[in-house]
Write an enzyme that holds these catalytic residues in place. Sequence first.
Site, PDB file in Angstrom:
ATOM      1  N   ALA A 241       1.151  -1.267  -0.269  1.00 34.51           N
ATOM      2  CA  ALA A 241      -0.105   0.090  -0.052  1.00 34.51           C
ATOM      3  C   ALA A 241       0.979   0.838  -0.416  1.00 34.51           C
ATOM      4  O   ALA A 241       0.281   2.349  -0.298  1.00 34.51           O
ATOM      5  CB  ALA A 241      -0.905  -0.372   0.971  1.00 34.51           C
ATOM      6  N   GLU A 244       1.778   1.602  -3.513  1.00 33.76           N
ATOM      7  CA  GLU A 244       0.572   1.670  -5.286  1.00 33.76           C
ATOM      8  C   GLU A 244      -0.238   2.435  -5.322  1.00 33.76           C
ATOM      9  O   GLU A 244       0.008   2.947  -6.366  1.00 33.76           O
ATOM     10  CB  GLU A 244       0.088   0.680  -4.584  1.00 33.76           C
ATOM     11  N   SER A 246       0.826   5.923  -3.921  1.00 30.04           N
ATOM     12  CA  SER A 246       1.690   6.904  -4.311  1.00 30.04           C
ATOM     13  C   SER A 246       2.072   7.166  -5.135  1.00 30.04           C
ATOM     14  O   SER A 246       2.252   7.753  -6.650  1.00 30.04           O
ATOM     15  CB  SER A 246       3.343   6.902  -3.286  1.00 30.04           C
ATOM     16  N   GLU A 360       5.621  12.021   0.586  1.00 34.44           N
ATOM     17  CA  GLU A 360       5.818  11.901  -0.545  1.00 34.44           C
ATOM     18  C   GLU A 360       5.772  12.590  -1.932  1.00 34.44           C
ATOM     19  O   GLU A 360       6.213  13.057  -2.443  1.00 34.44           O
ATOM     20  CB  GLU A 360       5.758  10.717  -0.631  1.00 34.44           C
TER      21      GLU A 360
END
Length: 400
Positions: A241, A244, A246, A360
């Site tokens: 998770a 994926e 991001s 991020e």
Amino acid sequence: MPIQPTVDAADFLDLGDPAVVADPYPHLAALRSTAPVAWHSGLGVWLASGHAEAGAVLRDRRLGRVFAPRTPEADWDTFNWLHADSILDSEPPKHTRLRRLVAGAFGRGHVQRLAPRIRALAEGLLADLPDGQFDVIEHYAEPLPVLVIAELLGVPESDRHHLRPWSQAIVRMYEVGRTPADEAAAREACGAFAAYVEELAAQRAQAPGDDLLSDLVTARDGSDRLSAHELVATAVLLLNAGHEASVNGFGNGLHSWLTAGDRQGLDVADDAAVSRMVEEFLRHDSPLHLFERTAKEPAEVAGVLLEPGDKVAALLGAANRDPAVFADPDRFDAQRDPNPHLAFGAGIHFCIGAPLARLELEISVRTMLARFPDLEVAEALRRPTFVLRGFERLVVSPRA
């Protein structure tokens, strides 16, 4: 009065139609305007496409993540326990216990301390780009989250090339059109991934490092701690998770912005503007489109009478374009505020990695656009998936 299944959502949302998968939004809008909650005969599940209805599905504690083991269980053993012992597919009291232990590890500053390293990784990837056009998925959006989550968990650099293939094989199991070959690849990836994390956790138990996996190995709440399977399942979930969403969130959002008819500029020095841009990335073309829940007891949710075992899913992409909540919802508005999207879910299963994903995305957007303030799309190839929506290729050109 409770809603009866008079409207078949399959008439609006045929997930076997490549055109629907390529661009679901007109079909989702038609379904939402006709019936914000409707029965889908093909999937055997109620679908909530309105923002209020999807939010109700996500927040109602009478609905749960009820994992059904795949059979024959001897073939699916690792796949089954990787899900049954994860935060995502468990319910209270187990979910409460796991989340408390994992959140405690996350709360030790791991996310915040990563910011300078994320910037350095992003700058390094941009420095290695080919001249001229480049595939932003291959060269930037895909490797960056893998590097970040690998650093967070303490995966050695020499092993990081395994992570994305393992993850992609496993998440194919969440799609409607998976094949026997997809299932075989998922079983193999689960076995390899779990064995790898078990070995890495054993090393951290002997010699702890300054990483999240070491904290998970030693995480305690009184006398409680993660079991061996829970530890591995948590690490695998975070790796899957954690990148994926991001990868797809960045690629989808960048494409939405670059192809907007009234594309707005972005001042990368304005932290608030970058944050608003990221939230619109997540809303406008959401990386996760369907999140399923199962009734644990008789309940009326979003106007639907449910019996134990009945399934209902929140269509997050549809909810995030509900005109009752978002003005001009199909328009990409880089300055949209407020932006109460449901891309990270809601309720007790709200994404535990949301702070990391936001950090991020903000750093990756700011870093790339500081270097390439004016890009245009040269080629875009969608992945043929609905639940996890993203690009296979997104080639961009710096404008002269």
